[in-house]
Design a protein around this motif. Structure first.
Motif, short mmCIF file in Angstrom:
data_model
loop_
_atom_site.label_atom_id
_atom_site.label_comp_id
_atom_site.label_asym_id
_atom_site.label_seq_id
_atom_site.Cartn_x
_atom_site.Cartn_y
_atom_site.Cartn_z
N GLU A 406 0.85 -1.18 0.00
CA GLU A 406 0.00 0.00 0.00
C GLU A 406 0.88 1.24 0.00
O GLU A 406 2.11 1.15 0.14
CB GLU A 406 -0.93 -0.01 1.22
CG GLU A 406 -1.94 -1.16 1.20
CD GLU A 406 -2.82 -1.18 2.43
OE1 GLU A 406 -4.05 -1.12 2.27
OE2 GLU A 406 -2.27 -1.27 3.54
N VAL A 407 0.26 2.40 -0.15
CA VAL A 407 1.01 3.64 -0.17
C VAL A 407 0.38 4.62 0.82
O VAL A 407 -0.84 4.68 0.97
CB VAL A 407 1.04 4.24 -1.60
CG1 VAL A 407 -0.35 4.62 -2.08
CG2 VAL A 407 1.99 5.43 -1.68
N ARG A 408 1.25 5.35 1.51
CA ARG A 408 0.80 6.40 2.44
C ARG A 408 1.07 7.75 1.77
O ARG A 408 2.20 8.23 1.74
CB ARG A 408 1.55 6.29 3.76
CG ARG A 408 1.32 4.98 4.50
CD ARG A 408 2.25 4.84 5.69
NE ARG A 408 2.11 5.97 6.61
CZ ARG A 408 2.94 6.23 7.60
NH1 ARG A 408 3.99 5.44 7.82
NH2 ARG A 408 2.75 7.27 8.40
N PRO A 409 0.04 8.37 1.21
CA PRO A 409 0.26 9.60 0.43
C PRO A 409 0.84 10.73 1.28
O PRO A 409 0.35 11.04 2.37
CB PRO A 409 -1.14 9.95 -0.07
CG PRO A 409 -1.91 8.67 -0.01
CD PRO A 409 -1.37 7.94 1.18
N ARG A 410 1.93 11.32 0.79
CA ARG A 410 2.56 12.51 1.36
C ARG A 410 2.80 12.37 2.86
O ARG A 410 2.69 13.32 3.62
CB ARG A 410 1.70 13.74 1.07
CG ARG A 410 1.56 14.02 -0.42
CD ARG A 410 0.54 15.11 -0.72
NE ARG A 410 0.91 16.37 -0.09
CZ ARG A 410 1.75 17.26 -0.60
NH1 ARG A 410 2.34 16.99 -1.76
NH2 ARG A 410 2.00 18.38 0.01
N ALA A 411 3.18 11.16 3.26
CA ALA A 411 3.38 10.88 4.68
C ALA A 411 4.75 11.34 5.18
O ALA A 411 4.95 11.49 6.39
CB ALA A 411 3.23 9.39 4.95
N LEU A 412 5.68 11.56 4.26
CA LEU A 412 7.07 11.81 4.65
C LEU A 412 7.49 13.23 4.31
O LEU A 412 7.34 13.69 3.18
CB LEU A 412 7.99 10.81 3.93
CG LEU A 412 9.46 10.83 4.30
CD1 LEU A 412 9.66 10.51 5.78
CD2 LEU A 412 10.24 9.85 3.42
N ARG A 413 8.05 13.92 5.32
CA ARG A 413 8.61 15.26 5.13
C ARG A 413 10.12 15.10 4.88
O ARG A 413 10.84 14.67 5.76
CB ARG A 413 8.39 16.12 6.37
CG ARG A 413 6.94 16.32 6.74
CD ARG A 413 6.81 16.86 8.15
NE ARG A 413 7.60 18.09 8.34
CZ ARG A 413 7.85 18.64 9.54
NH1 ARG A 413 7.41 18.04 10.65
NH2 ARG A 413 8.56 19.74 9.62
N VAL A 414 10.56 15.44 3.67
CA VAL A 414 11.96 15.28 3.31
C VAL A 414 12.62 16.65 3.24
O VAL A 414 12.15 17.55 2.53
CB VAL A 414 12.12 14.55 1.97
CG1 VAL A 414 13.59 14.39 1.61
CG2 VAL A 414 11.44 13.19 2.03
N LEU A 415 13.71 16.81 3.99
CA LEU A 415 14.49 18.05 3.96
C LEU A 415 15.57 17.91 2.89
O LEU A 415 16.36 16.95 2.92
CB LEU A 415 15.12 18.31 5.32
CG LEU A 415 15.80 19.68 5.50
CD1 LEU A 415 14.76 20.78 5.52
CD2 LEU A 415 16.64 19.71 6.77
N VAL A 416 15.61 18.84 1.95
CA VAL A 416 16.58 18.80 0.86
C VAL A 416 17.30 20.14 0.79
O VAL A 416 16.76 21.18 1.17
CB VAL A 416 15.89 18.51 -0.48
CG1 VAL A 416 15.31 17.10 -0.51
CG2 VAL A 416 14.79 19.53 -0.77
N PRO A 417 18.55 20.16 0.31
CA PRO A 417 19.26 21.43 0.17
C PRO A 417 18.63 22.29 -0.93
O PRO A 417 18.15 21.77 -1.94
CB PRO A 417 20.69 21.00 -0.19
CG PRO A 417 20.54 19.64 -0.75
CD PRO A 417 19.38 19.01 -0.06
N ARG A 418 18.65 23.58 -0.73
CA ARG A 418 18.06 24.47 -1.74
C ARG A 418 18.82 24.37 -3.07
O ARG A 418 18.23 24.42 -4.15
CB ARG A 418 18.09 25.91 -1.22
CG ARG A 418 17.28 26.89 -2.04
CD ARG A 418 17.32 28.27 -1.42
NE ARG A 418 16.83 28.23 -0.05
CZ ARG A 418 15.54 28.31 0.30
NH1 ARG A 418 14.62 28.41 -0.65
NH2 ARG A 418 15.18 28.26 1.56
N ASP A 419 20.13 24.24 -2.98
CA ASP A 419 20.95 24.14 -4.18
C ASP A 419 21.22 22.67 -4.46
O ASP A 419 22.01 22.02 -3.78
CB ASP A 419 22.27 24.89 -3.96
CG ASP A 419 23.15 24.86 -5.21
OD1 ASP A 419 22.62 24.54 -6.29
OD2 ASP A 419 24.36 25.15 -5.09
#
Length: 466
Positions: A406-419
């Protein structure tokens, strides 16, 4: 708009040129060049099937056919004096495809793009779990521990010689006040810690220190410089992406059933992948008469499959030779990608080579829920095993049947570098009728690209917070 129209006209001109070259070569074997090329491709596919699905003399014959078919086609082209026409036609057709895709891309269009990144608050107590052996020692080679600590993170180094529950480590870090969790390791480790971050609604940092880093690639991160991922700690933005589950266990990339899952269960696979695959496939496939499995994607049955691949969001294409193959351009669709493979013999292998994703050997769809019921014989008789081998993000597991994804929609908050490199938008589907309308628009009709079309730059929402 003028640029798109010009590209469309170049595409039509190049496609016409490819046809003209073959027609001009009729006396010298133009149609022969086309026909022999297709036959050679089909013969090579048959050879590949015999090579992987059989042993002994049939495997040897398959190897000879696999190598000999394309070589034979080249020899025929040279002897028949049509190799120049073939190369010219292929070159023109390649130019036509490139121009057509470029013309169809709407630079300003972001209808099917992921939700844009949003500005993130700098974490005050980040905790990063690092596997020093992952990716052949990338943690040490790129100085990840020193940089992370310099940026204020607490680093937990795993001991590769001792098994450890990384999910328990992550939960302990949260209990001690961590406001961000991150991992420098393989995708399997990433998934386990990501599930804890999602459960606690904390941001998650992906550090591309694994071997292949498929998750990092599809997030638009730099796979060649894992240290650049740490810049998110001081200048980051946040994405919301989906998280897959298989029988309650998290995954970020794929879950494989069938032939591949059986192969990775073998202890020798880690040290000798190619040799193990070649040794195992004849026993598993049995020339197309090996065991299969049944699955259901939502309400669509997938009977008698040799392999089923379930992905956290669909891949751009199941065909490894098409643009965007092996890439997911969105991770927030809220759907699983499903690819089923059923090759019943050499003839179907040839059809798969010629028709690609349109072959009857492939089932390609999306679903919210996939249930794999278990193994069946070639004749469709259900086997009585209570468990089945499964490969989850490349890790070998054995799970009780039926296995539910199954899939959990938009369950994960991922921090990514701006650049960061960002995600290249997917190539548009090829539609020659649209190309014709774009090249020669009706002055009294509608713009084939839609009202207000322009040639402005494409804004990648996975790359910036605009």
């Amino acid at each position: 708009m003028r640029t798109a129209r010009g590209l469309a006209r170049w595409a039509l001109a190049a496609a016409a040129g490819a046809v003209v070259v073959l027609l001009l070569a009729l006396g010298g074997g133009g149609l022969f060049a086309l026909f022999s090329g297709l036959v050679g491709l089909a013969a090579a596919a048959v050879g590949l099937w015999w090579f992987v699905a059989h042993r002994g003399a049939v495997r040897v014959l398959g190897a000879v056919l696999l190598v000999g078919a394309p070589v034979g086609v080249l020899v025929l082209y040279v002897v028949g004096g049509v190799w120049g026409f073939a190369l010219a036609s292929l070159g023109l057709w390649g130019t036509a495809l490139g121009c057509a895709r470029a013309a169809l891309r709407k630079p300003e269009e972001a209808v099917d793009a992921p939700a844009p990144a949003v500005a993130a608050v700098r974490p005050r107590r980040p905790v990063l779990i690092m596997n020093p052996k992952s990716g052949g020692g990338k943690v040490e080679r790129f100085g990840l521990v020193a940089k992370a600590e310099r940026l204020g993170a607490r680093v937990v180094l795993l001991d590769p010689s001792a098994p450890v529950d990384v999910a328990a480590l992550a939960r302990r870090a949260v209990a001690e006040g961590a406001d961000l969790l991150g991992v420098a390791g393989g995708d399997g480790t990433q998934a386990l810690v990501a599930a804890v971050a999602a459960e606690c609604d904390l941001p998650f940092l992906v550090i591309s220190a694994g071997t292949r880093n498929h998750f990092a690639l599809d997030l638009g991160l730099d796979r060649d410089d894992p240290a650049a991922c740490l810049d998110a700690l001081v200048d980051g933005e946040e994405l919301r992406v989906d998280l897959g589950t298989v029988s309650g266990r998290p995954f970020v990339n794929t879950v494989s059933f069938g032939v591949y899952a059986d192969v990775v269960q073998r202890p020798e696979y880690r040290d000798a992948k190619a040799e193990t695959i070649l040794d195992a496939l004849p026993d598993l496939l049995q020339g197309g008469l090996g065991d299969r499995l049944d699955a259901t994607a939502d309400s669509t049955p997938l009977p008698g499959q040799q392999a089923v691949l379930v992905s956290n969001n669909p891949y751009a294409s199941p065909d490894p030779f098409t643009a965007g193959a092996g890439r997911r351009f969105r991770l927030d669709r809220g759907r699983l990608g499903v690819i089923g493979v059923r090759v019943d013999g050499a003839a179907q292998a040839a059809e798969l080579a010629v028709r690609g994703a349109q072959s009857t050997a492939l089932s390609v769809l999306t679903a919210h829920r996939v249930e794999v019921h278990g193994g069946v014989t070639h004749d469709g008789v259900r086997k009585e095993e209570k468990t089945m081998p499964v490969a989850v993000d490349g890790e070998a597991l054995v799970l009780p049947t039926p296995v539910v994804c199954e899939v959990r929609p938009r369950a994960l908050r991922v921090l990514v570098p701006r650049d960061r490199p960002g995600v290249v938008p997917p190539p548009p589907p090829l539609d020659w009728r649209r190309i014709i309308r774009l090249a020669f628009p009706d002055p009294h009709g509608t713009d084939p690209h839609g009202a207000g079309s322009s040639d402005g730059p494409y804004e990648d929402p996975y790359r910036s917070g605009a």
